[in-house]
Scaffold this active site. Structure first.
Site, short mmCIF file in Angstrom:
data_model
loop_
_atom_site.label_atom_id
_atom_site.label_comp_id
_atom_site.label_asym_id
_atom_site.label_seq_id
_atom_site.Cartn_x
_atom_site.Cartn_y
_atom_site.Cartn_z
N SER A 1 -0.42 -9.01 6.60
CA SER A 1 -1.72 -9.26 5.96
C SER A 1 -1.51 -9.45 4.47
O SER A 1 -0.51 -8.97 3.91
CB SER A 1 -2.65 -8.06 6.16
OG SER A 1 -2.26 -7.00 5.31
N ASP A 2 -2.45 -10.14 3.81
CA ASP A 2 -2.41 -10.06 2.35
C ASP A 2 -2.77 -8.62 1.99
O ASP A 2 -3.29 -7.85 2.81
CB ASP A 2 -3.35 -11.08 1.70
CG ASP A 2 -2.92 -11.36 0.25
OD1 ASP A 2 -2.19 -10.53 -0.34
OD2 ASP A 2 -3.30 -12.41 -0.31
N TRP A 3 -2.50 -8.26 0.75
CA TRP A 3 -2.60 -6.86 0.34
C TRP A 3 -4.08 -6.42 0.24
O TRP A 3 -4.75 -6.67 -0.75
CB TRP A 3 -1.89 -6.68 -0.99
CG TRP A 3 -0.42 -6.33 -0.89
CD1 TRP A 3 0.20 -5.28 -1.52
CD2 TRP A 3 0.62 -6.99 -0.15
NE1 TRP A 3 1.53 -5.25 -1.19
CE2 TRP A 3 1.83 -6.28 -0.36
CE3 TRP A 3 0.66 -8.08 0.71
CZ2 TRP A 3 3.04 -6.63 0.23
CZ3 TRP A 3 1.88 -8.43 1.31
CH2 TRP A 3 3.03 -7.72 1.06
N GLY A 4 -4.57 -5.83 1.31
CA GLY A 4 -5.96 -5.40 1.32
C GLY A 4 -6.85 -6.38 2.05
O GLY A 4 -8.06 -6.40 1.86
N ALA A 5 -6.26 -7.19 2.93
CA ALA A 5 -7.04 -8.21 3.64
C ALA A 5 -7.51 -7.74 5.01
O ALA A 5 -8.12 -8.50 5.75
CB ALA A 5 -6.21 -9.49 3.78
#
Ligand code: BGC
Length: 687
Positions: free
Chosen positions: A233-237
């Protein structure tokens, strides 16, 4: 025992907690290990322009060692401006080698999102407005990276084309545009370059967050494309445990340090224990991660060690910078400058003396060094030219703007030549924000006009990741040079180009519009939307729009001049339609008819003369770069396969090469067509 069986055996003996540890961040850039079974963590790092500095595992504070200074590579838009896939491959090798040298397993690059609007703050991290150019450059970078027992992480899948509201914005876009513009680079990144990992985007597509979109990850990526790699995932997605587990995500990363509270951490253990999620749904993720570890030789003694800051790496980034710099205008042959005739050179502009490597957030680099344009000019002009520097304007604006302005104009009057180095910087070209407009900041337009009035021997150099408006002084400026962020040797390369020690051969990987409102995302579509952004322009992104709608750009896609002239001639065409494929080869000659050696980027566009579905005026489907000595002539072949002729029929859910007439255009830019030839496809083909 083969790898499949070893993976199966490991999974069988793993506890739920051990499995969960492996699928979420246990540090800001690492996953959990399973020491009992000898399974290490995965260590990741940004980013596209070099290996990022090290942070503490559990706080966003740089460790501040002296050992994480690295080679600072040119940005992806600079790499794209070279149109040289061998250089892209070599740049990938540098990035992979440095990542391995720094002990990383995954390098979070390249970014391949399409440049939909010139305002997007991260455009410079991406490659181009065109899916074909993006694809070819991306494939080369990924192959180069992964030779070093390091995984590439192609990002951000998909339609991550703006920074405004990036964590939440919902993208509504039609299937044709997805398939023809926004997916192709990801498709080839996984299918042709075998990118071992892929990063999901922050934004939503059609109401669902991309990092746990069943459509994007399960249906398209892992279904249609048979992707066997790891989705991060993107960071915090990630926003939901159930969706993340079942919709194709393999590893959840975040920017927060409450690692156990991530959606795929304790909440997942709880859901399994309560019977809401099946433990076996984690096995495919573990299997993919272990498979990646085997591919990277993480369990072997013979894993490649890597190296960073080698002399060879510096040479390679210089090679890229030399080919990335793009000559936009050169009237009266002001360039190259003859240093013998220049006793006093005045350099004006903040970007002349500015270091860009520390800016841009996750793309920021702790560069071992960065040669600024000013130092490059000092180094290359030598001691017989007196170089004086004046800021002219200031990004800080401390009330001394008028003084800076006036002294620069006065200095310009008395110089033999002036080099103005302006543009923008990572206060604008950055993650998390889009640019407000395309207007040059800090009063540069007025300053450039006055300098041009004061001295006709003025070269304007624009350093920026994406276009800026130049209309106010375009006609007054005899010579304009564009450079994206060109890496640690950018200043050296720029000076070499100004002096003609290097003949420029960069061409724009994006259209420069005259004004923002000429850009399709703004004139037809929406940007940045509110909760939702509608890509109403559909297929008409970049030159596809400017060509079809006959909007005159400031500088067109593929434009770039040289100190020599190239002549194109003698086109011949061959065509084969068989085995469910098409092979069209255009063969022609290119001759350097000038007096200096140079390189020409040759672009092959296809125009569908008659089509059932509406199509853009023409589309880039092949390119090559040839290096020619003065008066040298080479035969060039551009090859077009079925993908070059196909459109996506969204109603019938298939690619179609429609029988009938097509035009093959051999061009020096999107608007400089040198040779044309028609071909006819005899059969309609679907695939
Ligand atoms: C960016 C990614 C980056 C990640 C880790 C995110 O904010 O969108 O591109 O790789 O942070 O730094």
């Amino acid at each position: 025992m083969d790898i499949k069986s070893r993976i199966k055996e490991l999974i069988e003996v793993m506890t739920l907690e051990e499995k969960v540890a492996m699928i979420h961040g246990n540090g800001l850039f690492s996953t959990g290990a399973v020491p009992r079974l000898g399974i290490p963590p995965l260590i990741m790092s940004d980013g596209p322009m070099g290996v990022r500095r090290d942070f503490y595992d559990d706080k966003w504070i740089a460790i501040n060692n002296t050992d994480d200074f690295v080679t600072y590579l040119p940005s992806n838009t600079a790499l794209a401006a070279t149109w040289n896939i061998n250089l892209a491959y070599k740049a990938g090798q540098v990035l992979g080698n440095e990542a391995r040298g720094r002990g990383k397993d995954v390098i979070l690059a390249p970014g391949v999102n399409i440049l939909r609007s010139p305002l997007c703050g991260r455009n410079y991290e991406y490659i181009s407005e065109d899916p074909y150019l993006t694809s070819r450059i991306a494939v080369s970078i990924i192959k180069g990276i992964q030779e070093n027992d390091v995984a590439a992480c192609v990002k951000h899948f998909a339609v991550n084309n703006q920074e405004t509201n990036r964590l939440k914005v919902n993208v509504e876009v039609d299937d044709r545009a997805l398939r023809e513009l926004y997916f192709p680079a990801f498709d080839v990144a996984v299918n042709e370059a075998d990118s071992y990992t892929l990063m999901g985007a922050y934004n939503k597509l059609r109401g669902t967050h991309a990092s746990h979109s069943n459509y994007l990850l399960n249906k398209v990526l892992k279904g249609e494309w048979n992707y066997e790699g790891v989705v991060i995932s993107d960071w915090g997605a990630v926003h939901d445990t159930y969706e993340a587990v079942y919709n194709g995500l393999d590893i959840e990363m975040n920017v927060t340090t409450n690692f156990n509270e991530y959606f795929m951490a304790n909440p997942l253990i709880k859901a399994v224990n309560e019977g809401k999620i099946e433990e076996k749904s984690l096995d495919d993720k573990i299997s993919r991660i272990l498979n990646l570890m085997f591919k990277l030789k993480m369990f072997d003694d013979n894993r490649y060690e890597g190296e960073y800051n080698t002399l060879e790496h510096k040479q390679r980034v210089l090679d890229v910078a030399r080919e990335a710099i793009t000559l936009l205008k050169n009237e009266g042959k002001l360039l190259p400058l003859d240093r013998k005739k220049i006793k006093r050179l005045v350099v004006i502009g903040e970007n002349g003396d500015r270091i860009h490597s520390p800016g841009g957030d996750s793309a920021a680099i702790k560069a071992l060094y960065e040669v600024t344009p000013l130092s490059g000019m000092h180094m290359k002009f030598g001691g017989n030219t007196k170089i004086e520097y004046f800021k002219g304007y200031s990004s800080e604006g401390n009330g001394d703007d008028k003084i800076l302005f006036d002294e620069a104009v006065v200095a310009a009057k008395n110089a033999d030549a002036v080099v103005f180095v302006g543009g923008i910087n990572h206060d604008f070209d950055t993650e998390g924000f889009d640019k407000p407009d395309l207007v040059l900041p800090y009063g540069q337009d007025d300053l450039i006009k006055e300098i041009l009035k004061a001295n006709k021997n003025t070269v304007v150099v624009m350093i920026c990741g994406t276009p800026v408006e130049m209309g106010q002084w375009l006609d007054m400026a005899p010579a304009i040079v564009h450079s994206s962020y060109a890496g640690m040797e950018g200043g050296t390369a720029l000076a070499e180009v100004l002096l003609g020690h290097v003949n420029p051969s960069g061409k724009l990987p994006m259209t420069f519009p005259k004004t923002l409102m000429d850009s399709p995302a703004h004139s037809i579509g929406e940007f940045p939307g509110v909760q939702t952004v509608h890509y109403k322009e559909g297929l008409y992104v970049g030159y596809r729009y400017f060509d079809t709608y006959k909007v005159e750009p400031l500088f067109c896609f593929g434009h770039g001049l040289s100190y020599t002239t190239f002549e194109y001639s003698d086109i011949r065409i061959s065509k084969e339609e068989k085995d469910n494929d098409i092979k069209v080869i255009a063969t022609f000659n290119v001759k350097n008819i000038g007096t200096v050696a140079g390189a020409e980027v040759i672009q092959g566009y296809v125009r569908d003369i008659e089509s059932q579905l509406e199509r853009p005026e023409k589309e880039l489907k092949a390119f090559d770069k040839v290096f020619l000595q003065p008066q040298e002539k080479k035969e060039v072949k551009l090859e077009f396969d079925k993908k070059a002729f196909a459109y996506y029929n969204d109603e019938e859910v298939t690619w179609v090469c429609e029988k009938g007439e097509f035009e093959i255009l051999i061009a020096a830019s999107a608007q400089d067509i040198r040779l044309k030839v028609n071909i006819t496809l005899d059969e309609t083909m679907q695939y």
